[in-house]
Design a protein around this motif. Sequence first.
Motif, mmCIF file in Angstrom:
data_model
loop_
_atom_site.group_PDB
_atom_site.id
_atom_site.type_symbol
_atom_site.label_atom_id
_atom_site.label_comp_id
_atom_site.label_asym_id
_atom_site.label_seq_id
_atom_site.Cartn_x
_atom_site.Cartn_y
_atom_site.Cartn_z
ATOM 1 N N MET A 196 0.848 -1.196 0.000
ATOM 2 C CA MET A 196 0.000 0.000 0.000
ATOM 3 C C MET A 196 0.880 1.241 0.000
ATOM 4 S SD MET A 196 -2.744 -1.504 2.773
ATOM 5 C CE MET A 196 -1.592 -2.743 3.405
ATOM 6 N N SER A 197 0.776 2.026 -1.071
ATOM 7 C CA SER A 197 1.509 3.295 -1.197
ATOM 8 C C SER A 197 3.011 3.082 -1.077
ATOM 9 C CB SER A 197 1.027 4.301 -0.148
ATOM 10 O OG SER A 197 -0.333 4.620 -0.339
ATOM 11 N N GLY A 198 3.536 2.137 -1.844
ATOM 12 C CA GLY A 198 4.958 1.847 -1.787
ATOM 13 C C GLY A 198 5.658 2.087 -3.108
ATOM 14 N N CYS A 199 6.981 1.881 -3.086
ATOM 15 C CA CYS A 199 7.802 1.943 -4.293
ATOM 16 C C CYS A 199 8.518 0.605 -4.403
ATOM 17 C CB CYS A 199 8.805 3.094 -4.205
ATOM 18 S SG CYS A 199 9.464 3.592 -5.809
ATOM 19 N N THR A 249 2.228 -16.046 -6.325
ATOM 20 C CA THR A 249 1.864 -15.332 -5.101
ATOM 21 C C THR A 249 0.733 -14.358 -5.417
ATOM 22 O OG1 THR A 249 4.171 -15.421 -4.357
ATOM 23 C CG2 THR A 249 2.727 -13.839 -3.253
ATOM 24 N N ALA A 250 -0.321 -14.349 -4.615
ATOM 25 C CA ALA A 250 -1.389 -13.366 -4.807
ATOM 26 C C ALA A 250 -0.840 -11.984 -4.460
ATOM 27 C CB ALA A 250 -2.586 -13.698 -3.933
ATOM 28 N N ILE A 251 -1.101 -11.003 -5.321
ATOM 29 C CA ILE A 251 -0.508 -9.672 -5.164
ATOM 30 C C ILE A 251 -1.608 -8.621 -5.137
ATOM 31 C CG2 ILE A 251 1.048 -7.959 -6.188
ATOM 32 C CD1 ILE A 251 2.427 -10.318 -7.637
ATOM 33 N N TYR A 252 -1.510 -7.719 -4.170
ATOM 34 C CA TYR A 252 -2.389 -6.559 -4.113
ATOM 35 C C TYR A 252 -1.524 -5.307 -4.046
ATOM 36 C CZ TYR A 252 -5.627 -2.997 -2.469
ATOM 37 O OH TYR A 252 -6.365 -1.838 -2.351
ATOM 38 N N LEU A 253 -1.864 -4.309 -4.863
ATOM 39 C CA LEU A 253 -1.175 -3.026 -4.868
ATOM 40 C C LEU A 253 -2.199 -1.903 -4.830
ATOM 41 C CD1 LEU A 253 1.339 -3.696 -7.802
ATOM 42 C CD2 LEU A 253 1.883 -3.743 -5.364
ATOM 43 N N SER A 254 -1.876 -0.851 -4.100
ATOM 44 C CA SER A 254 -2.757 0.319 -4.124
ATOM 45 C C SER A 254 -1.936 1.579 -3.937
ATOM 46 C CB SER A 254 -3.823 0.224 -3.024
ATOM 47 O OG SER A 254 -3.228 0.231 -1.738
ATOM 48 N N ALA A 255 -2.447 2.655 -4.461
ATOM 49 C CA ALA A 255 -1.843 3.974 -4.295
ATOM 50 C C ALA A 255 -2.910 5.007 -4.615
ATOM 51 C CB ALA A 255 -0.631 4.155 -5.203
ATOM 52 N N ALA A 256 -2.705 6.197 -4.120
ATOM 53 C CA ALA A 256 -3.646 7.295 -4.371
ATOM 54 C C ALA A 256 -2.967 8.354 -5.247
ATOM 55 C CB ALA A 256 -4.125 7.884 -3.052
ATOM 56 N N SER A 257 -3.615 9.483 -5.387
ATOM 57 C CA SER A 257 -3.146 10.500 -6.326
ATOM 58 C C SER A 257 -2.280 11.573 -5.684
ATOM 59 C CB SER A 257 -4.350 11.180 -6.977
ATOM 60 O OG SER A 257 -5.084 11.901 -5.980
ATOM 61 N N GLY A 300 2.818 -2.304 -14.435
ATOM 62 C CA GLY A 300 3.135 -2.527 -15.841
ATOM 63 C C GLY A 300 4.070 -3.710 -16.036
ATOM 64 N N ARG A 301 5.041 -3.834 -15.146
ATOM 65 C CA ARG A 301 5.982 -4.957 -15.237
ATOM 66 C C ARG A 301 5.268 -6.288 -14.991
ATOM 67 N NH1 ARG A 301 9.739 -7.607 -17.678
ATOM 68 N NH2 ARG A 301 11.168 -8.792 -16.329
ATOM 69 N N LEU A 302 4.390 -6.336 -14.000
ATOM 70 C CA LEU A 302 3.635 -7.560 -13.740
ATOM 71 C C LEU A 302 2.770 -7.926 -14.941
ATOM 72 C CD1 LEU A 302 2.542 -6.878 -10.045
ATOM 73 C CD2 LEU A 302 4.312 -8.477 -10.818
ATOM 74 N N ALA A 303 2.172 -6.907 -15.570
ATOM 75 C CA ALA A 303 1.347 -7.174 -16.750
ATOM 76 C C ALA A 303 2.183 -7.740 -17.891
ATOM 77 C CB ALA A 303 0.640 -5.891 -17.191
ATOM 78 N N GLU A 304 3.388 -7.197 -18.073
ATOM 79 C CA GLU A 304 4.281 -7.710 -19.117
ATOM 80 C C GLU A 304 4.574 -9.191 -18.898
ATOM 81 O OE1 GLU A 304 7.818 -5.416 -19.074
ATOM 82 O OE2 GLU A 304 6.875 -3.588 -19.840
ATOM 83 N N LEU A 305 4.748 -9.570 -17.651
ATOM 84 C CA LEU A 305 5.084 -10.952 -17.316
ATOM 85 C C LEU A 305 3.838 -11.834 -17.172
ATOM 86 C CD1 LEU A 305 7.853 -10.282 -14.631
ATOM 87 C CD2 LEU A 305 8.189 -11.068 -16.988
ATOM 88 N N ARG A 306 2.659 -11.237 -17.349
ATOM 89 C CA ARG A 306 1.383 -11.933 -17.198
ATOM 90 C C ARG A 306 1.258 -12.563 -15.814
ATOM 91 N NH1 ARG A 306 0.283 -14.673 -23.195
ATOM 92 N NH2 ARG A 306 0.503 -12.712 -24.362
ATOM 93 N N ILE A 307 1.673 -11.795 -14.799
ATOM 94 C CA ILE A 307 1.516 -12.197 -13.405
ATOM 95 C C ILE A 307 0.284 -11.488 -12.861
ATOM 96 C CG2 ILE A 307 2.522 -12.097 -11.093
ATOM 97 C CD1 ILE A 307 5.275 -12.219 -12.411
ATOM 98 N N PRO A 308 -0.738 -12.229 -12.448
ATOM 99 C CA PRO A 308 -1.971 -11.578 -11.980
ATOM 100 C C PRO A 308 -1.725 -10.734 -10.734
ATOM 101 C CG PRO A 308 -2.295 -13.936 -12.371
ATOM 102 C CD PRO A 308 -0.818 -13.694 -12.423
ATOM 103 N N ALA A 309 -2.417 -9.627 -10.659
ATOM 104 C CA ALA A 309 -2.366 -8.769 -9.480
ATOM 105 C C ALA A 309 -3.632 -7.936 -9.448
ATOM 106 C CB ALA A 309 -1.138 -7.856 -9.524
ATOM 107 N N GLU A 310 -4.118 -7.651 -8.248
ATOM 108 C CA GLU A 310 -5.228 -6.714 -8.098
ATOM 109 C C GLU A 310 -4.640 -5.358 -7.741
ATOM 110 O OE1 GLU A 310 -9.342 -6.056 -5.567
ATOM 111 O OE2 GLU A 310 -8.731 -8.066 -6.198
ATOM 112 N N ILE A 311 -4.971 -4.369 -8.530
ATOM 113 C CA ILE A 311 -4.378 -3.045 -8.376
ATOM 114 C C ILE A 311 -5.488 -2.021 -8.284
ATOM 115 C CG2 ILE A 311 -2.813 -1.350 -9.400
ATOM 116 C CD1 ILE A 311 -1.797 -3.993 -11.029
ATOM 117 N N GLU A 312 -5.423 -1.167 -7.280
ATOM 118 C CA GLU A 312 -6.449 -0.140 -7.084
ATOM 119 C C GLU A 312 -5.788 1.216 -6.922
ATOM 120 O OE1 GLU A 312 -10.175 -2.502 -5.130
ATOM 121 O OE2 GLU A 312 -8.763 -1.594 -3.725
#
Length: 345
Positions: A196-199, A249-257, A300-312
């Motif tokens: 959550m809100s990481g780099c 590994t199940a991956i969740y990512l989130s960030a705000a504006s 974007g990198r996960l999408a390139e590798l076709r690794i599923p992730a939930e991103i909000e």
Amino acid sequence: MRRVSITAAALAVIAAATTAPAFAAPATPAAVPTPPPAVDPKMTRTGLLTIEPIGPRRDRLHIASAAMRRVIVVDVLRGTGEGPRPTLYLLDGVDGEPTSGWLTKGGAEQFFADKPVDVVLTTGGTGSMYSDWQRHDAALGLNRWETFLTEELPPIVESLLKADGRRAIAGVSMGAQAAMILAQRHPGQYLAVAGMSGCYSTADPLGHAVTTITVASRGGNVENLWGPPSSPEWVAHDSLLGADRLRGTAIYLSAASGAPTDADLAAVAAAPSVVDALRLAGGGAALEAGARACTERFAGRLAELRIPAEIEYSDAGMHTWPDFEAQLPRAWRVLAEALGVPRAG
């Protein structure tokens, strides 16, 4: 998808900001720098020393760490049901306070009160990246957090809790980056990871800058972390470059504006010093804009590798604890599914 760039000016604001300000009080620099944690050279064995009951479902553990040559304090929230239950390791941000910000500011104890999961929360770890440092640091001391979190702590805490062996790890800000690094470097140890809100890069210019700022913001010398920028350790801790190790590994990512929410504005208005709160808010906006850029690149990198992730992505949020608290229920959806438990008890 809207791309967010982070400028040199924004990085300067980040460097001056307190990561994850809560706006509860103005930031005042200490007259005397806080000394690093003392090292006990005689502490060569790891083990549970004491258990301190804090509440009906909360205990504080005092654990001797041979890796860090000191006692590490860990808070545990016991889940609902008879058990055995899975374990969630929840990492704090850069401040690494004596009690995790997730408990004092992020509402974790209330949120997990009806959840069938045991939650383990770190204390300390200020500016450490929750990593194994190459050298002792004059300001931040001896840090061997990766060894502690992945090797020393799980057998102790999971035996005490009679855990079922299912694990997840999550974190916010510095803790988000660290959670992803640990999941990447220890594939299979965690069923799920939430940032959550990481780099999530370290070897490219943005990742190197964010990591350097994180460490330096608490007085540390980043070259004591993984060596000079040319060191292979910077590459070894880069989750963009090591993303393929997260496959499965199940991956969740989130960030705000970076834009303020109603809760952010209310917190500024209620602060003892609105002027100081506004200054921190500016830093929080820059931090969250940087986290958004980092998250988009990692996604974007996960999408390139076709690794599923939930991103909000949220339209508003300024890298503050009210915003992190709002992200936790969304992350839990992914974590709970991966752990095979209902979202509530």
